[in-house]
Enzyme design. Sequence first.
Site, PDB file in Angstrom:
ATOM      1  N   HIS A 326      -2.862  42.235  55.179  1.00 35.64           N
ATOM      2  CA  HIS A 326      -2.169  42.844  54.509  1.00 35.64           C
ATOM      3  C   HIS A 326      -2.836  43.563  53.196  1.00 35.64           C
ATOM      4  CE1 HIS A 326       0.781  44.842  50.929  1.00 35.64           C
ATOM      5  NE2 HIS A 326       1.609  44.368  52.157  1.00 35.64           N
ATOM      6  N   ARG A 346       2.482  49.970  46.072  1.00 44.63           N
ATOM      7  CA  ARG A 346       1.589  51.874  46.027  1.00 44.63           C
ATOM      8  C   ARG A 346       3.249  53.003  46.637  1.00 44.63           C
ATOM      9  NH1 ARG A 346      -1.871  50.248  50.732  1.00 44.63           N
ATOM     10  NH2 ARG A 346      -0.239  48.517  50.827  1.00 44.63           N
TER      11      ARG A 346
END
Lengths: 555, 247
Positions: A326, A346
């Site tokens: 990740h 994000r």
Amino acid sequence: MYPEYMSESLEKVTQSRNKRFELAKSGKPIYPPMNAEEREDVLNKFHPDYKVESRRKVRIGPNKGESLTTEVTDMLESHSRITSKLFDLTSPDYETDILIIGGGGAGCAAAIIAQQQGVKSIIATKLRLGDANSMMSQGGMQAAVTPQDPPTKHYLDAIGGGHFDNKPELVRALTEDGPDVAKWLEELGVVWDKADDGTLQVLHGGGTSRKRMLSCRDYTGAIILRTLMDEIRNHPEEITILEFMPIIELLLDHKGQCAGGVLYNLETEEYFTVKAKATMIATGGYGRLHIRGFDTTNHYGATGDGLVMAYKAGAKLMYMDSVQYHPTGSVFPEQIAGFLITEKIRGAGGQPLNKDGEIFVFPREPRDVESSAFIRECLERNNGIQTPSGRVGVWLDSPLIEMLHGEGYINKQFPAMHRQFIRYGIDITQEPMLVYPSLHYQNGGIEINEKTETNIPGLFVAGEASGGVHGRNRLMGNSVLDYNVFGRRTGKYASEYATKAKIGTLSLEHVDKYEKELKDARIKTKRVSPILLPYYTPEDVRKRQLTACYEGTLR
Amino acid sequence: MATKKTAKKKPASPKKKKTKTEVPEEVMATVFIMGKAHKVPADATIMGAIEYAGYQLKRGAGCREGFCGACATVYRLPGDYKIYTGLACTTLVEDGMWLSQLPTFPGQKAIYDIDKIEPSVETIQILYPEVFRCVACNTCTKACPQDLEVMDYIQAAMRGDIEMVMDLSFDCICCGLCAIRCPSEIVQYNVGLLAKRLYGKYLSPKSKELEKRIREMKRNKYDKEYQELLKTKKKDLKKIYYERDLE
């Protein structure tokens, strides 16, 4: 609180923020996404999977000769805890329709569907019901629910993100079932983030061409799984829960059908046998193997147990050479190193920045590409920020999110993230987070078809333990969807199978046979698997534990 | 396994492994784990300290990131009569801390059919009548490691304000620390869970877009598009993928 020496870099982040905000607000591209060649280049050079030593050929079993992730090969090439001689299989201790191995999202979804059809099940789980990665997913679940997003767009995003290696029929099942899963969960009582008129809130994730991330603040997995668990506990007559009771080997019958498993009581150290008409592996992934020495976002029990049990029984694995890191694992403070920082950050406009406060990659590339770009920025370009303990990372600018969506947005949408950092004196509404890739997901697994069947009759697999759905790289929000889609499908198809199945004489011969294969291949090892529990005991303590054994938690 | 947890740091930033002998005395703290004294790094979390001391946890560890509630811990500090609560995975040790974990709690859960109950105060009365024993002492709120307004949502449950119970209990991790401290023996986390399910199913406004999409799926609207995509060769699929428009 960040140490004093980081203040210069933090200042640069603050300085560039207004300009980045204006650009993001204008709707113009904030950074160009990579094309196919650029993606390939950064993956080849920087993704941990692409290093030679990260893979090793497995010498025995159904995938013999194939190069798999080294730590996975090690786990597969190891001894069983038991031999067939230890067991009298003529009178099993438990009998049921479906044995569900693993109490995470996939196992719970399957049990609910089976119960609705009057089929009984046992959920055998190593820790508590719900101790699973499913509980920890923060950011959301993909489902194509908006008018501008037909499910075929979701199909395209998933298959492109997986480097076109996904099994197409599985991606179709995943994306086609998505809207129905969203509705099914709501009818069970899941509280989705919504506008006042009922419109589902949708956000972007890495590699999505449409906004389709549904969420429950940043406790998405916790809300979904606790809803499923509560529903399961409403049906004690049909669903038996066995906690701290992992299955450690599968049982076959003389016809080669899967017919249950051997239970191990983690606390009393007793073994029991379970005879079942159908068996489901829903044991999740392997983050606690700490592949390539990486920290992990995974829960304590993520040791890949289902993989090795299925493999010993003859099940084929798929894409077990592919590991997901990740992009945004935490690196500071040290106490939360490796912890997941949700991709929803994000998705909501948070940007990754280097030590000079500059954006260096499109923030929403697929995870493997984004992670590789972070590693490149830190290792090759030397633009990372060092932590006091010697780690390195890049900034993830969260205050920008408040500027984009208004004050209070982080507290409303990211309560878990805010909590995680404020404990250590870092207010993410004011300061960025420091991140680096963390071991997150097992892209491959036991090969299944769209009915979640494997090459062993009677053995079904769903969720992270399965392989083929995500190809060689999963997109954000597709694992929550995966365990629901394929967990429900197992519930349906395993129930159908169980009502017809006739189980013959039970056997553990495959365990002895595997042991012989190890010997014939001259593999000398002390390793025992399934591993069951990782350990974090300091070396000097272990030296004094003269009679302890850590292999497979054998005592 | 070939690689062990001793190497759990990134290869990019190799860091010397901590052993008891290497850590200077001044950064160590003494903690009493279930009464037994151990010297552990002063900046460790409670869970880190327990493992540093040599325990391999079976119970009392789960997600290790503050989501699962497996590691509820009660502790006392020297010279202080108070009982403190926290999660072992996210609470830091303090010198002289005396701690014990609460890996499970016998909280009762009502059995119900979600299709046959209503989002009303009557449901709370029937399924969790003990809620009305709340003496408003606020001990649950003080015990909550998530800093939730637990007592406020129990009070809201008494009024049948399901939406407020949902909102205030949303981030609950079901660790059980509120319930173990409650003089009225309420199992707050299960009340919160019930309210969330009631809200999600009955009170949350429905999405028209979702209903429309479900109808489309039922009449196989996208079947043909799927057939086309499944037939498309990898090379052409790549082209379509990289040329797709972004919202």
